[in-house]
Motif scaffolding. Sequence first.
Motif, PDB file in Angstrom:
ATOM      1  N   SER A 170       0.483  -0.674  -0.622  1.00 48.20           N
ATOM      2  CA  SER A 170      -0.344  -0.278  -0.104  1.00 48.20           C
ATOM      3  C   SER A 170       0.793   1.212   0.022  1.00 48.20           C
ATOM      4  N   TYR A 172      -2.353   8.192   9.533  1.00 49.62           N
ATOM      5  CA  TYR A 172      -2.382   6.962   8.002  1.00 49.62           C
ATOM      6  C   TYR A 172      -2.608   5.442   8.141  1.00 49.62           C
ATOM      7  N   ILE A 208      -3.345   3.303  -3.399  1.00 48.77           N
ATOM      8  CA  ILE A 208      -2.446   4.260  -3.771  1.00 48.77           C
ATOM      9  C   ILE A 208      -4.038   4.879  -2.418  1.00 48.77           C
ATOM     10  N   HIS A 209      -3.087   5.980  -2.100  1.00 47.08           N
ATOM     11  CA  HIS A 209      -3.632   6.563  -0.972  1.00 47.08           C
ATOM     12  C   HIS A 209      -3.200   7.957  -0.868  1.00 47.08           C
ATOM     13  N   SER A 210      -4.821   9.010  -0.608  1.00 49.33           N
ATOM     14  CA  SER A 210      -4.086  10.499  -0.363  1.00 49.33           C
ATOM     15  C   SER A 210      -4.748  10.421   0.543  1.00 49.33           C
ATOM     16  N   TYR A 254       5.904  11.106   0.253  1.00 48.42           N
ATOM     17  CA  TYR A 254       5.470   9.301  -0.029  1.00 48.42           C
ATOM     18  C   TYR A 254       4.973   9.105   0.916  1.00 48.42           C
ATOM     19  N   GLY A 271       0.656   5.546  -0.782  1.00 45.49           N
ATOM     20  CA  GLY A 271       0.590   7.073  -0.578  1.00 45.49           C
ATOM     21  C   GLY A 271       0.917   8.526  -0.700  1.00 45.49           C
ATOM     22  N   THR A 272       0.247   9.219  -0.496  1.00 46.34           N
ATOM     23  CA  THR A 272       1.004  10.433  -0.291  1.00 46.34           C
ATOM     24  C   THR A 272       0.510  10.843   0.938  1.00 46.34           C
TER      25      THR A 272
END
Length: 149
Positions: free
Chosen positions: A63, A126, A136-138, A80, A65-66
């Motif tokens: 997994s 998070y 992918i997560h934001s 990141y 993300g940013t």
Amino acid sequence: MFKYTVCFVKRKDRILMLNREKAPIMGVWNGVGGKVEENESPDQGALREVFEETGIKVETFFSKGTVTWEDHNGELDGIYVYLYEVDEHFTYETPLKTREGILEWKSIDWILHPKNLGIAEMVAQYLSVLLTEKGIHSFTYKGGHIIIS
């Protein structure tokens, strides 16, 4: 493109954490990571940083993300974030003193405990998403809280 990565290596119910010896966030537990180098993608930088700081060669993320926020000038900044998983039988003895600080396997329950003041500020907010939702997560950090977009 942001300048930094933070990476979490998971083995069963534990995550390899780094208690940083240097600023920023000196004395706080966080993932490993660092600066994305010139001509390097964030994914390549994350893989390199995990290897440089731990000696562990990970293949692909579970997994990622940013996390973004506004800096003191009101401009967008961010990092990141990556979660890698190693085989449950993978052996890596800790605690281990490195040039960056002390590496140690910490239980996920300990990391996410609401009264744990020793974890980097945003991590508990998070990391639970990275652990439960592949992909992918934001995330946006605002007013002391993570907002998932």
